[in-house]
Design a protein around this motif. Structure first.
Motif, PDB file in Angstrom:
ATOM      1  N   ASP A   1      14.116  14.170  16.063  1.00 41.26           N
ATOM      2  CA  ASP A   1      15.112  15.200  15.770  1.00 41.26           C
ATOM      3  C   ASP A   1      15.219  15.476  14.276  1.00 41.26           C
ATOM      4  OD1 ASP A   1      15.667  15.458  18.443  1.00 41.26           O
ATOM      5  OD2 ASP A   1      17.514  14.270  18.390  1.00 41.26           O
ATOM      6  N   ARG A   2      14.895  14.489  13.462  1.00 37.08           N
ATOM      7  CA  ARG A   2      14.996  14.626  12.008  1.00 37.08           C
ATOM      8  C   ARG A   2      13.648  14.907  11.349  1.00 37.08           C
ATOM      9  NH1 ARG A   2      20.116  11.991  10.652  1.00 37.08           N
ATOM     10  NH2 ARG A   2      21.053  11.335  12.625  1.00 37.08           N
ATOM     11  N   GLY A   3      12.630  15.154  12.178  1.00 36.62           N
ATOM     12  CA  GLY A   3      11.321  15.463  11.639  1.00 36.62           C
ATOM     13  C   GLY A   3      10.608  14.285  11.005  1.00 36.62           C
ATOM     14  N   LEU A   4      10.934  13.058  11.436  1.00 31.31           N
ATOM     15  CA  LEU A   4      10.384  11.861  10.809  1.00 31.31           C
ATOM     16  C   LEU A   4       9.411  11.083  11.690  1.00 31.31           C
ATOM     17  CD1 LEU A   4      13.687  10.567   9.160  1.00 31.31           C
ATOM     18  CD2 LEU A   4      11.699  11.493   7.959  1.00 31.31           C
ATOM     19  N   LEU A   5       9.361  11.400  12.981  1.00 32.85           N
ATOM     20  CA  LEU A   5       8.511  10.611  13.869  1.00 32.85           C
ATOM     21  C   LEU A   5       7.036  10.817  13.563  1.00 32.85           C
ATOM     22  CD1 LEU A   5       8.376   8.633  16.218  1.00 32.85           C
ATOM     23  CD2 LEU A   5       8.383  10.582  17.793  1.00 32.85           C
TER      24      LEU A   5
ATOM     25  N   GLY B   1      14.553   3.181  -4.907  1.00 34.75           N
ATOM     26  CA  GLY B   1      15.849   2.550  -5.073  1.00 34.75           C
ATOM     27  C   GLY B   1      16.104   1.448  -4.073  1.00 34.75           C
ATOM     28  N   LEU B   2      15.362   1.422  -2.985  1.00 31.72           N
ATOM     29  CA  LEU B   2      15.480   0.400  -1.955  1.00 31.72           C
ATOM     30  C   LEU B   2      14.183  -0.392  -1.882  1.00 31.72           C
ATOM     31  CD1 LEU B   2      17.216   2.511   0.822  1.00 31.72           C
ATOM     32  CD2 LEU B   2      18.121   0.378  -0.109  1.00 31.72           C
ATOM     33  N   PRO B   3      14.219  -1.602  -1.311  1.00 35.42           N
ATOM     34  CA  PRO B   3      12.978  -2.364  -1.134  1.00 35.42           C
ATOM     35  C   PRO B   3      12.026  -1.621  -0.209  1.00 35.42           C
ATOM     36  CG  PRO B   3      14.751  -3.348   0.125  1.00 35.42           C
ATOM     37  CD  PRO B   3      15.389  -2.308  -0.750  1.00 35.42           C
ATOM     38  N   SER B   4      10.749  -1.914  -0.323  1.00 37.88           N
ATOM     39  CA  SER B   4       9.761  -1.261   0.532  1.00 37.88           C
ATOM     40  C   SER B   4       9.558  -1.976   1.857  1.00 37.88           C
ATOM     41  CB  SER B   4       8.415  -1.166  -0.203  1.00 37.88           C
ATOM     42  OG  SER B   4       8.491  -0.208  -1.225  1.00 37.88           O
TER      43      SER B   4
ATOM     44  N   GLN C   1       0.800  -1.215   0.000  1.00 41.98           N
ATOM     45  CA  GLN C   1       0.000   0.000   0.000  1.00 41.98           C
ATOM     46  C   GLN C   1       0.840   1.276   0.000  1.00 41.98           C
ATOM     47  OE1 GLN C   1      -3.738  -0.020   0.251  1.00 41.98           O
ATOM     48  NE2 GLN C   1      -3.130  -1.976  -0.627  1.00 41.98           N
ATOM     49  N   LEU C   2       1.985   1.247   0.680  1.00 37.56           N
ATOM     50  CA  LEU C   2       2.777   2.456   0.863  1.00 37.56           C
ATOM     51  C   LEU C   2       3.977   2.569  -0.053  1.00 37.56           C
ATOM     52  CD1 LEU C   2       2.854   2.574   4.787  1.00 37.56           C
ATOM     53  CD2 LEU C   2       1.530   4.070   3.276  1.00 37.56           C
ATOM     54  N   GLY C   3       4.394   1.451  -0.643  1.00 41.69           N
ATOM     55  CA  GLY C   3       5.605   1.439  -1.446  1.00 41.69           C
ATOM     56  C   GLY C   3       5.466   2.220  -2.736  1.00 41.69           C
ATOM     57  N   THR C   4       6.607   2.572  -3.321  1.00 39.65           N
ATOM     58  CA  THR C   4       6.619   3.275  -4.597  1.00 39.65           C
ATOM     59  C   THR C   4       7.370   2.449  -5.629  1.00 39.65           C
ATOM     60  OG1 THR C   4       8.591   4.494  -3.927  1.00 39.65           O
ATOM     61  CG2 THR C   4       6.467   5.562  -3.567  1.00 39.65           C
TER      62      THR C   4
ATOM     63  N   ARG D   1      15.626   7.164   3.905  1.00 41.61           N
ATOM     64  CA  ARG D   1      15.765   6.908   2.479  1.00 41.61           C
ATOM     65  C   ARG D   1      14.462   6.463   1.826  1.00 41.61           C
ATOM     66  NH1 ARG D   1      20.426   6.386   5.105  1.00 41.61           N
ATOM     67  NH2 ARG D   1      22.399   6.745   4.042  1.00 41.61           N
ATOM     68  N   GLY D   2      13.355   6.552   2.579  1.00 42.01           N
ATOM     69  CA  GLY D   2      12.051   6.324   1.983  1.00 42.01           C
ATOM     70  C   GLY D   2      11.495   4.926   2.069  1.00 42.01           C
ATOM     71  N   VAL D   3      12.139   4.006   2.804  1.00 41.05           N
ATOM     72  CA  VAL D   3      11.598   2.650   2.937  1.00 41.05           C
ATOM     73  C   VAL D   3      10.296   2.710   3.731  1.00 41.05           C
ATOM     74  CG1 VAL D   3      12.022   0.344   3.877  1.00 41.05           C
ATOM     75  CG2 VAL D   3      13.882   1.617   2.776  1.00 41.05           C
TER      76      VAL D   3
END
Length: 443
Positions: free
Chosen positions: A337-341, A146-149, A139-142, A289-291
């Motif tokens: 800290d990286r704005g990802l949570l 470049g990396l696996p989802s 559902q979320l993968g693209t 990296r978007g996984v």
């Protein structure tokens, strides 16, 4: 013209050179219903506790009852919410956690419980359901990632192999395995004392030079082109997708995501010098990296008997809790800290809980009737416990939920929506989750 037999022999030789990559589906395609929603950048992390963790010594303590055991409870940063004394860092971040204390299931066997909790389905019938990681990767993968989802770090799959796979979604949506505790050679300690987590199949076999590998790949591509012209779907197409993805990763900059040596020493140490701790650090790097989905396992791979604490429960759980506290708390701080949570939903769970009663071996046994899981991060209203158990911990008093409800809540929190559908091999839509989301813990 190459015969099918000679082609199979060549593919076998290639598999030896690539390192057996074909067993893990790496590059999932974007689900059709999400094809035009590329702006969505949501992620999910599953912290999987192999063996069945004790709720009575972690999230739902009973200090005033004989079932309470040796540990003390401490006040968290959230009024009225108390955890084990061995989870102090997580207690300080309790505003991000929603403890689900009313979880109740019926599967007390490791294999069956693992399948239920990871797929949301009872292990019976002809359908092989995908694990929640594969379902959310679907559902979320693209498509152009470049990396696996879906990446799985440190899994122990001996209890039920099917519970860790992509089921009817096919190998494209299966996990890339890193540091598997059930595969010899998947991990080792380097000179600095950190576990080296090895990516399954990413390195060439010994003696295979780069030039030789290039020749093999060139020959393989030629054979594949001819073969796929006549077999454009099914197993042949799936195998081709897997191999092409493997080759791309082997030769791309994205492979550096799995090399933790360039992280600051102080940060690596904060995560903990364990498979789980370094797996949590790897999860943060993969999220950057978007996984879409990463799972990190804690249990058998940390040594001893893991969370399956039929004897000497308190010694094992103290050690496991320290590993958990260091890895998970640092992960949340690092993501925040990286704005990802805010865009990353976290689920902590195992296959069942453990008996409130302490047995003659100072241990706790299998107990699915009343136990806990924890949701955290993006989409979750933290700082609370949902549901409660009786004074002795033997039954759920209120807020009772099933495995299906827990997974439905997770899927809802990720933004996918619990009413989303997966398409099986026959083209039939199947709900990604069959339970009812717990709205009280959704942000």
């Amino acid at each position: 013209m190459t015969t099918p037999f000679s082609r199979r022999r060549l593919l076998g030789s290639l598999a030896a050179g690539i390192g057996g990559i074909s067993v893990s589906g790496w590059f999932p395609a974007l689900a059709a219903q999400l094809a035009e929603q590329k702006e969505r950048k949501r992620h999910c992390i599953l912290l999987w506790m192999s063996g069945g963790p004790t709720q009575t010594d972690t999230w739902d303590m009973k200090p005033n009852h004989e079932n309470g055991g040796e540990f003390k409870e401490i006040q968290t940063a959230s009024p009225g919410l108390r955890f084990s004394e061995h989870l102090p860092k997580l207690a300080a971040q309790s505003d991000k956690l929603a403890v689900m204390r009313g979880l109740s299931t019926k599967e007390g066997d490791h294999g069956r419980g693992t399948y239920l909790m990871r797929t949301g389905r009872v292990p019976m019938g002809p359908i092989q359901y995908p694990c929640i990681g594969s379902a959310l990767a679907n559902q979320l993968g693209t498509f152009d990632a470049g990396l696996p989802s879906f990446v799985s770090v440190g899994p122990y799959r001996a209890f039920n192999q099917d519970a860790f796979g992509a089921g009817f979604l096919g190998p494209r949506f299966g996990p890339l395995i890193v540091g598997a505790s059930d595969i010899p050679g998947s991990m080792s300690n380097d000179v600095d004392g950190y576990p080296e987590l090895r990516v399954q199949g990413m390195n060439r076999s010994g003696g295979i030079t780069e030039a030789r590998m290039e020749k093999r790949l060139k020959m393989w591509k030629g054979l594949q082109s001819s073969f796929l012209a006549k077999h454009k779907a099914g197993a042949a197409a799936t195998q081709n997708t897997v191999y092409e993805g493997a080759v791309r990763l082997m030769n791309s900059e994205d492979a550096k995501a799995f090399d933790l040596s360039d992280e600051p020493e102080a940060l690596r140490e904060a995560y903990g010098k364990t498979v789980f701790g370094q797996g949590c650090l790897m999860a943060r790097r993969l999220i950057e990296r978007g996984v879409s989905f990463i799972e990190v396992s804690l249990g058998t791979n940390s040594g001893g008997i893991g969370w399956d604490t039929h004897s000497d429960n308190f010694t094992a759980v103290q050690r496991l809790s320290t590993d958990l506290d260091n890895g998970w708390a640092t992960l949340m701080t690092d993501l925040e800290d990286r704005g990802l949570l805010e865009s990353t939903t976290i689920l902590w769970m195992g296959e069942f809980g453990r008996t409130p009663q302490i047995n003659d071996g100072a241990g706790r046994d299998h107990f699915p009737a009343a136990w806990s899981a924890v949701l955290a991060g993006g989409g979750i209203a933290g700082g609370q416990a949902y549901g409660s158990t009786s004074e002795d911990g033997m039954m759920v008093k209120d807020g009772k939920i099933a495995a299906e409800d827990l997974l439905a809540t997770l899927v809802e929190a990720t933004g996918v929506g619990s009413d989303a559908m997966l398409i099986n091999e026959d083209g039939r839509p199947i709900p990604i989750a069959e339970g009812t989301p717990v709205k009280e813990v959704l942000a």
